[in-house]
Design a protein around this motif. Sequence first.
Motif, PDB file in Angstrom:
ATOM      1  N   VAL A  61       0.832  -1.211   0.000  1.00  0.00           N
ATOM      2  CA  VAL A  61       0.000   0.000   0.000  1.00  0.00           C
ATOM      3  C   VAL A  61       0.868   1.263   0.000  1.00  0.00           C
ATOM      4  N   ALA A  62       1.910   1.270   0.825  1.00  0.00           N
ATOM      5  CA  ALA A  62       2.751   2.466   0.921  1.00  0.00           C
ATOM      6  C   ALA A  62       3.415   2.771  -0.424  1.00  0.00           C
ATOM      7  N   GLU A  63       3.689   1.733  -1.199  1.00  0.00           N
ATOM      8  CA  GLU A  63       4.385   1.959  -2.475  1.00  0.00           C
ATOM      9  C   GLU A  63       3.415   2.419  -3.564  1.00  0.00           C
ATOM     10  N   LEU A  64       2.148   2.000  -3.447  1.00  0.00           N
ATOM     11  CA  LEU A  64       1.121   2.560  -4.347  1.00  0.00           C
ATOM     12  C   LEU A  64       0.951   4.047  -4.045  1.00  0.00           C
ATOM     13  N   GLN A  65       0.964   4.358  -2.745  1.00  0.00           N
ATOM     14  CA  GLN A  65       0.854   5.770  -2.349  1.00  0.00           C
ATOM     15  C   GLN A  65       2.021   6.572  -2.934  1.00  0.00           C
ATOM     16  N   LYS A  66       3.187   5.931  -2.936  1.00  0.00           N
ATOM     17  CA  LYS A  66       4.375   6.595  -3.493  1.00  0.00           C
ATOM     18  C   LYS A  66       4.159   6.928  -4.980  1.00  0.00           C
ATOM     19  N   MET A  67       3.471   6.048  -5.700  1.00  0.00           N
ATOM     20  CA  MET A  67       3.205   6.305  -7.126  1.00  0.00           C
ATOM     21  C   MET A  67       2.239   7.484  -7.305  1.00  0.00           C
ATOM     22  N   VAL A  68       1.203   7.507  -6.474  1.00  0.00           N
ATOM     23  CA  VAL A  68       0.243   8.621  -6.581  1.00  0.00           C
ATOM     24  C   VAL A  68       0.940   9.930  -6.196  1.00  0.00           C
ATOM     25  N   ASP A  69       1.755   9.880  -5.145  1.00  0.00           N
ATOM     26  CA  ASP A  69       2.498  11.086  -4.749  1.00  0.00           C
ATOM     27  C   ASP A  69       3.408  11.549  -5.876  1.00  0.00           C
ATOM     28  N   ALA A  70       4.025  10.589  -6.572  1.00  0.00           N
ATOM     29  CA  ALA A  70       4.926  10.950  -7.685  1.00  0.00           C
ATOM     30  C   ALA A  70       4.141  11.593  -8.822  1.00  0.00           C
ATOM     31  N   ALA A  71       2.940  11.065  -9.101  1.00  0.00           N
ATOM     32  CA  ALA A  71       2.116  11.653 -10.179  1.00  0.00           C
ATOM     33  C   ALA A  71       1.777  13.098  -9.836  1.00  0.00           C
ATOM     34  N   VAL A  72       1.410  13.325  -8.576  1.00  0.00           N
ATOM     35  CA  VAL A  72       1.007  14.678  -8.157  1.00  0.00           C
ATOM     36  C   VAL A  72       2.218  15.613  -8.160  1.00  0.00           C
ATOM     37  N   LYS A  73       3.347  15.093  -7.665  1.00  0.00           N
ATOM     38  CA  LYS A  73       4.549  15.928  -7.576  1.00  0.00           C
ATOM     39  C   LYS A  73       5.080  16.268  -8.980  1.00  0.00           C
ATOM     40  N   THR A  74       5.108  15.251  -9.847  1.00  0.00           N
ATOM     41  CA  THR A  74       5.717  15.470 -11.171  1.00  0.00           C
ATOM     42  C   THR A  74       4.764  16.156 -12.136  1.00  0.00           C
ATOM     43  N   PHE A  75       3.488  15.725 -12.127  1.00  0.00           N
ATOM     44  CA  PHE A  75       2.570  16.215 -13.167  1.00  0.00           C
ATOM     45  C   PHE A  75       1.379  17.012 -12.602  1.00  0.00           C
TER      46      PHE A  75
END
Length: 255
Positions: A67-81
Amino acid sequence: MSLKNKVAIVTGGNSGIGQAIVLELARQGASIVIDYVVHPEATEKLEQQIAKLGSQCSGVEADVSKVAELQKMVDAAVKTFGRLDIMVNNAGVETRTSVLDTTESQYDRVMAINLKSAFFGTQIAARQMIKQGGGGRIINITSVHEDWPMPGNTAYCLAKGGMRMLTRTAGVELAKHNVLIVGVGPGAVATPINLSTMNDPAKLAQLDAAIPIGRMARPEEIASVVAFLAGDGASYLTATTIFADGGIMQASVGL
Ligand code: BGC
């Protein structure tokens, strides 16, 4: 460019159906985040291909069964794009083992990568979509085997059956937020998951004969359905599955 300015996550995006989805979404103008665990080089190659299409792709090291790593992907989408519009829960594995032989660790792996990742991928993506406002699209790549038994692959069928009910139930629950959830159920697709069949001419001929369209799908034929579901034309679809299976689920020899 119907997905211009949209931001997507595709789990399991660097091979098979996932890779075709990434390329099609990029072709339509979306920016994309994908995960990698073991093959950063496959991700880098994809990033370069996507740059040539005029879109952007960012690879994140993540195990989508956590779960924490899925959250990391969503955080990356928000941070990058800056946002998240489209979540494609695509990562999947199968063991092709009998219910009599499947081990606890095989079972746990199949359930974690197929079903747990789709459940929490849906949860974490939907939270972000609701927070930013305006809704979003969640597309679960299931299989004809969300409904259709595949003897010798029971754990996989169980996980896909779970994804069917995830799509329906969460789709009903989240419709009021305009978070639309649809499953795509492919039949047999020419990807690494089916290599053993593709490398066995007798088995392949038997499979082709069982498919009304007469052949396996190309991954791009699944990706085009996903791109449609991510776009404006699919604004009235939720809590259901679209089967892209060449007719295999309805096949009948007419006897
Ligand atoms: C499975 C394949 C199978 C196909 C059609 C897919 O979901 O991953 O192993 O060939 O369904 O039965």
